[in-house]
Design a protein around this motif. Structure first.
Motif, short mmCIF file in Angstrom:
data_model
loop_
_atom_site.label_atom_id
_atom_site.label_comp_id
_atom_site.label_asym_id
_atom_site.label_seq_id
_atom_site.Cartn_x
_atom_site.Cartn_y
_atom_site.Cartn_z
N THR A 1 -14.18 -7.90 6.21
CA THR A 1 -14.32 -5.98 6.98
C THR A 1 -15.07 -5.42 6.56
O THR A 1 -15.42 -5.34 5.97
N PRO A 2 -15.92 -4.68 7.22
CA PRO A 2 -17.42 -4.14 7.21
C PRO A 2 -16.57 -3.02 7.47
O PRO A 2 -15.78 -1.77 7.57
N SER A 3 -17.56 -2.13 5.92
CA SER A 3 -17.17 -1.53 5.02
C SER A 3 -17.35 -0.21 5.79
O SER A 3 -16.54 1.04 5.76
N LYS A 4 -18.06 -0.11 7.08
CA LYS A 4 -18.15 1.22 7.89
C LYS A 4 -16.52 1.70 8.43
O LYS A 4 -16.52 2.61 8.79
N ALA B 1 0.50 -1.26 0.43
CA ALA B 1 0.01 -0.45 0.06
C ALA B 1 1.00 0.94 -0.04
O ALA B 1 0.75 2.33 -0.68
N ILE B 2 2.33 1.32 0.50
CA ILE B 2 2.95 2.22 0.72
C ILE B 2 3.59 2.61 -0.11
O ILE B 2 3.41 4.23 -1.19
N GLY C 1 -11.34 -8.92 7.24
CA GLY C 1 -10.85 -9.20 9.04
C GLY C 1 -10.38 -8.52 9.61
O GLY C 1 -10.23 -8.23 10.83
N PHE C 2 -9.53 -7.18 8.48
CA PHE C 2 -8.44 -6.29 9.51
C PHE C 2 -9.02 -5.32 8.08
O PHE C 2 -9.21 -4.65 7.76
N VAL C 3 -8.44 -4.37 9.33
CA VAL C 3 -8.62 -2.51 8.78
C VAL C 3 -7.72 -1.71 10.03
O VAL C 3 -7.74 -2.43 10.96
N VAL C 4 -7.06 -0.65 8.94
CA VAL C 4 -6.96 -0.20 10.03
C VAL C 4 -7.47 1.28 11.24
O VAL C 4 -8.54 1.74 10.73
N SER C 5 -6.80 1.08 12.27
CA SER C 5 -8.04 1.47 12.93
C SER C 5 -7.26 3.49 13.82
O SER C 5 -7.69 4.34 13.49
N HIS C 6 -5.95 3.05 13.01
CA HIS C 6 -5.14 4.90 13.54
C HIS C 6 -3.58 4.53 12.71
O HIS C 6 -2.91 4.37 13.14
N VAL D 1 -3.85 0.66 2.33
CA VAL D 1 -3.59 0.17 3.16
C VAL D 1 -4.57 -0.94 3.35
O VAL D 1 -5.21 -1.92 3.51
N THR D 2 -6.57 0.29 3.75
CA THR D 2 -7.16 -0.52 3.90
C THR D 2 -7.62 -1.42 2.82
O THR D 2 -8.16 -2.86 2.92
N GLU D 3 -7.68 -1.44 1.47
CA GLU D 3 -7.60 -2.57 0.28
C GLU D 3 -6.45 -3.06 0.06
O GLU D 3 -7.02 -4.37 -0.25
#
Length: 187
Positions: A109-112, A45-46, A87-92, A80-82
């Protein structure tokens, strides 16, 4: 029921200790494997999102120029989200570029959650503070939504998630703009 002897209890204790040691080693190996896969996804992603390079100035004689490479946190979160496994998501994402990735506990991973992470990154990226940490300017609601659309989020979904973030006291939406609120760093 007859009590087991102290010797039998200690044998059972030793067996359980060995099992726990083996399980701990297996748990650590699984965690290391997951971390390696997540690191690969973040690296990918980077490479896709890249960095922003801006000029800082030049020397008085005009012969030396200074530049700063800076992460575009919002673009990084979107990329990164993509790239993350389901099941994983960027939180911060912190200002220094470090980021936290959470496992949602779901197979997808929920889209919300994805959209919330992107919106938070946009707000963080576009909020300007002074040297004392006081907010000088924030993005407007329209700017946050427009940037979310640039990063691939449907405008209606972005608006719904932004409203939800306000309900959760993650952001405060005013006529002047979208401010980080009391729970901003926790989500």
């Amino acid at each position: 029921m007859t009590e087991k002897s102290a010797h039998e209890q200690m044998e059972r204790h030793a067996t359980l200790t060995d099992e726990l040691t083996a399980l701990s080693a297996e748990r650590d190996a699984v965690a290391a494997s997951v971390q390696e896969r997540l690191a690969d996804a973040v690296s990918e992603a980077i490479a896709k999102a890249g960095t922003n390079v801006g000029g800082l100035g030049q020397s008085r004689d005009g012969r030396r120029f200074r530049f700063e490479a800076r992460l575009d946190r919002a673009a990084l979160v979107a990329a990164v989200t993509e790239a993350l496994p389901d099941g994983f998501v960027v939180s911060h994402v912190n200002e220094d570029g470090t980021l936290s990735v959470d496992w949602t506990g779901d197979s997808t991973t929920p889209s919300k959650r994805e959209h919330g992470a992107i919106l938070k990154a946009i707000i963080a990226e576009e909020t300007e503070t002074d040297s004392d940490g006081f907010i000088e300017s924030v993005p407007s609601r329209d700017r946050v939504l427009a940037r979310a659309v640039e990063l691939g989020v449907d405008k209606g979904d972005a608006a719904d998630r932004l409203s939800r973030l306000a309900t959760l006291d993650v952001v405060d939406i005013t006529d002047e703009g979208v401010y980080p609120d009391e729970n901003f760093s926790r989500y």
